[in-house]
Design an enzyme around this catalytic site. Structure first.
Site, short mmCIF file in Angstrom:
data_model
loop_
_atom_site.label_atom_id
_atom_site.label_comp_id
_atom_site.label_asym_id
_atom_site.label_seq_id
_atom_site.Cartn_x
_atom_site.Cartn_y
_atom_site.Cartn_z
N ASN A 24 -7.23 3.06 -0.86
CA ASN A 24 -7.89 2.08 -1.33
C ASN A 24 -7.82 0.51 -1.28
OD1 ASN A 24 -9.52 4.64 -2.19
ND2 ASN A 24 -9.54 4.14 -4.32
N CYS A 117 -16.79 10.65 0.25
CA CYS A 117 -16.89 11.65 -0.68
C CYS A 117 -18.32 11.50 -1.60
CB CYS A 117 -15.93 11.82 -1.39
SG CYS A 117 -14.10 12.23 -0.97
N ARG A 122 -24.13 7.79 -4.80
CA ARG A 122 -22.95 6.34 -4.68
C ARG A 122 -23.91 5.34 -4.37
NH1 ARG A 122 -17.04 9.06 -2.94
NH2 ARG A 122 -15.93 6.57 -4.51
N ASP A 306 -10.51 9.41 -10.38
CA ASP A 306 -9.93 9.51 -8.91
C ASP A 306 -9.10 10.91 -9.30
OD1 ASP A 306 -11.43 8.45 -7.52
OD2 ASP A 306 -10.25 7.26 -6.97
N ARG A 399 -7.92 12.66 3.34
CA ARG A 399 -8.32 11.70 3.65
C ARG A 399 -7.47 10.27 2.49
NH1 ARG A 399 -13.57 10.88 1.46
NH2 ARG A 399 -12.97 9.11 1.97
C1 UD1 Z 1 -14.26 3.06 -5.52
C2 UD1 Z 1 -13.28 3.81 -4.78
C3 UD1 Z 1 -13.17 5.53 -5.66
C4 UD1 Z 1 -12.86 5.39 -7.32
C5 UD1 Z 1 -14.44 4.76 -7.79
C6 UD1 Z 1 -13.92 4.60 -9.17
C7 UD1 Z 1 -12.54 3.03 -2.63
C8 UD1 Z 1 -12.63 3.35 -1.07
N1 UD1 Z 1 -12.93 4.31 -3.63
O1 UD1 Z 1 -15.12 3.81 -5.20
O2 UD1 Z 1 -11.77 6.17 -5.11
O3 UD1 Z 1 -13.07 6.72 -7.48
O4 UD1 Z 1 -14.06 3.27 -7.19
O5 UD1 Z 1 -12.89 3.89 -9.00
O6 UD1 Z 1 -12.55 2.27 -3.29
N2 UD1 Z 1 -22.26 1.83 -8.80
C9 UD1 Z 1 -24.23 1.32 -8.99
N3 UD1 Z 1 -23.93 0.27 -7.82
C10 UD1 Z 1 -23.58 0.38 -6.56
C11 UD1 Z 1 -22.20 0.59 -6.65
C12 UD1 Z 1 -22.29 1.07 -7.83
O7 UD1 Z 1 -24.71 1.58 -10.31
O8 UD1 Z 1 -23.97 -1.20 -6.10
C13 UD1 Z 1 -21.76 2.80 -9.31
C14 UD1 Z 1 -21.59 4.18 -9.31
O9 UD1 Z 1 -22.36 5.01 -8.84
C15 UD1 Z 1 -20.34 4.42 -10.42
C16 UD1 Z 1 -19.85 2.90 -10.60
O10 UD1 Z 1 -20.56 2.16 -10.81
O11 UD1 Z 1 -20.80 4.81 -11.03
C17 UD1 Z 1 -18.48 2.58 -10.09
O12 UD1 Z 1 -18.62 2.38 -8.54
P1 UD1 Z 1 -17.89 2.14 -7.71
O13 UD1 Z 1 -16.54 1.35 -8.77
O14 UD1 Z 1 -18.32 0.97 -6.70
O15 UD1 Z 1 -17.13 2.77 -7.20
P2 UD1 Z 1 -16.49 2.97 -5.35
O16 UD1 Z 1 -16.18 1.29 -4.99
O17 UD1 Z 1 -18.01 2.96 -4.36
#
Ligand code: UD1
Length: 421
Positions: A24, A117, A122, A306, A399
């Site tokens: 990540n 994934c 998301r 994760d 991955r």
């Molecule tokens: C990253 C990680 C992933 C991990 C996740 C949470 C990477 C590439 N992936 O994913 O492995 O599972 O953090 O630790 O680093 N959300 C919104 N709006 C947004 C963005 C997020 O509502 O614009 C929500 C998501 O649906 C989720 C929460 O916020 O419920 C956290 O998501 P986020 O921390 O953004 O996850 P990722 O960055 O996609």
């Protein structure tokens, strides 16, 4: 060619496993290099399919990349912001970092909405709100985001409604070369965010507060190349720790930052697993019996979502009932029906999995995302008597786990890959 993993369980894992650089981090640091005018060298890079795809994407955008061993040298000097509405960007979730990086360097980007994934919807609304706050216009054109800044981006105060790793990093990328000061409030605190800020600062950025809930970015006119070593992968490390406990093994997980593992270490100890921390390694010694525990997956420094799926496989082996609740993703439970096929007694209620102690048996199961795949591998390794567990969907597992079969084999597991018919 699709492959499946074959696992003959029942062998305690024993020995030492080396943890690679963090996936990540890698998928954020590679696009971060776009912001530099000269060559960026990344060390401790993991060999993973997501990293390989990112390398191809940057090459398509005009970067010249040399990747040998665990080192990657990226020359972004001749890059252009070419629209990428489809194709490779759809293959990985973290392609969203191209938006912040291209916007930050060129003031424009057209990128297809990310794949990867998809264990549940998301959204990336917070990323978009961040770009807009910095002065960019964002429109959705047939499933691709067109992001344009008519003039140089301007620093802004941005409060994140939800703590988001992706939005925090993407806003840092876009703001690093903006005019003036950007304040991200309610920022995510994951170690990978500190890693990205460390790289950007080595490139000449002025970022303070990464790792806390308030990050301040003083925009600079340009960024230059540098050399940076990626932090160890705490999710990969946690997976091997859980696998060691689940197989009643004795494993030294090497090249980790024990501080990053505190939530997992504490939960395993609460179950009765013996853990010994050293400077850069952790020894996990499994025990014949475990107590049930409740696990709450939270943002860092809480227990990582994760590692929620791998943990479900270990909790099958605890005496009594455990409750595993995911406060980050409400519906990240696609591994549960597969574990049930292996004899696990568990059910999903709302955003929790209720898990009773049970004996697992081998079965044909399917990984539908990366960490669900890790949980099925751990379940397969834990099957005490007879039979071979077949895990399909290995492309998801590839991955995030470098050399999985080689590493597990070296620890004494009987695991191999076969072509999937
Ligand atoms: C990253 C990680 C992933 C991990 C996740 C949470 C990477 C590439 N992936 O994913 O492995 O599972 O953090 O630790 O680093 N959300 C919104 N709006 C947004 C963005 C997020 O509502 O614009 C929500 C998501 O649906 C989720 C929460 O916020 O419920 C956290 O998501 P986020 O921390 O953004 O996850 P990722 O960055 O996609």
């Amino acid at each position: 060619m699709l492959e499946k993993l074959m696992i003959a369980g029942g062998r305690p894992l024993r020995g030492t496993v080396q943890i690679s650089g963090a996936k990540n981090s890698a998928v954020a640091l590679i696009p971060a290099a776009i912001l530099a005018e000269t060559t960026v060298t990344l060390d401790n890079l993991p060999h993973l399919s997501d990293v390989a795809i990112y390398t191809e994407i940057l090459t398509d955008l005009g970067a010249s990349i040399e990747w040998s061993g665990d080192q990657m040298v990226i020359d972004p000097s001749r890059m252009k912001s070419i629209p990428m509405p489809n194709g490779k960007v759809k293959k990985l979730r973290a392609s969203y970092y191209l938006m912040g990086a291209l916007l930050g360097r060129f003031g424009e980007a057209t990128i297809g909405l990310p794949g990867g994934c998809n264990f549940e919807p998301r959204p990336i609304d917070l990323h978009i709100k961040g770009f807009e706050a910095l002065g960019a216009e964002v429109s959705n054109e047939n499933g691709a985001l067109r992001i344009r800044a008519k003039q140089r981006l301007r620093g802004a105060k941005i409060y994140l409604d939800m703590v988001s790793v992706g939005a925090t990093i993407n806003i840092m990328l876009a703001a690093a070369r903006a005019k003036g000061s950007t304040l991200i409030e309610n920022a995510a605190k994951e170690p990978e965010i500190i890693d990205v800020a460390t790289l950007l600062n080595a490139m000449g950025a002025k970022i303070i507060g990464a790792g806390t809930e308030t990050i301040r970015i003083e925009g600079v006119d340009s960024l230059h190349g540098c050399r940076h070593s990626i932090i160890p992968d705490r999710i990969q490390a946690g997976t091997y720790m859980i696998a060691a406990a689940a197989t009643r093994g004795d494993v030294i997980v090497d090249n980790v930052i024990p501080k990053h593992m505190e939530a997992v270490t504490a939960k395993l100890q609460e179950m009765g697993v013996h853990i010994y921390e050293m400077d850069e390694s952790i020894r996990v010694v499994g025990q014949p019996e475990y107590e049930s525990v409740d696990v709450k997956a939270l943002v860092y420094p809480g227990f990582a979502t994760d590692l929620q799926s791998p943990m479900a496989s270990l909790l099958c082996q605890a005496r009594g009932v455990s409750i595993l609740t995911d406060y980050v993703y409400s519906n990240r439970f696609k591994h549960i029906p597969e574990l049930v096929r292996m004899g696990a007694k568990m059910k999903v209620e709302g955003r929790s999995a209720i898990i009773e102690g049970s004996f697992l048996s081998s079965a044909k199961v399917k990984a539908t995302d990366l960490r669900a795949g890790a949980s099925l591998v751990i379940a397969g390794l834990s099957v005490a008597f007879g039979g071979v567990t077949e895990v399909t969907g290995v492309e998801f597992i590839d991955r995030g786990y470098e050399n999985l079969v080689t590493n597990l084999s070296a620890l004494g597991a009987e695991v191999w890959r076969e072509r999937e018919e």
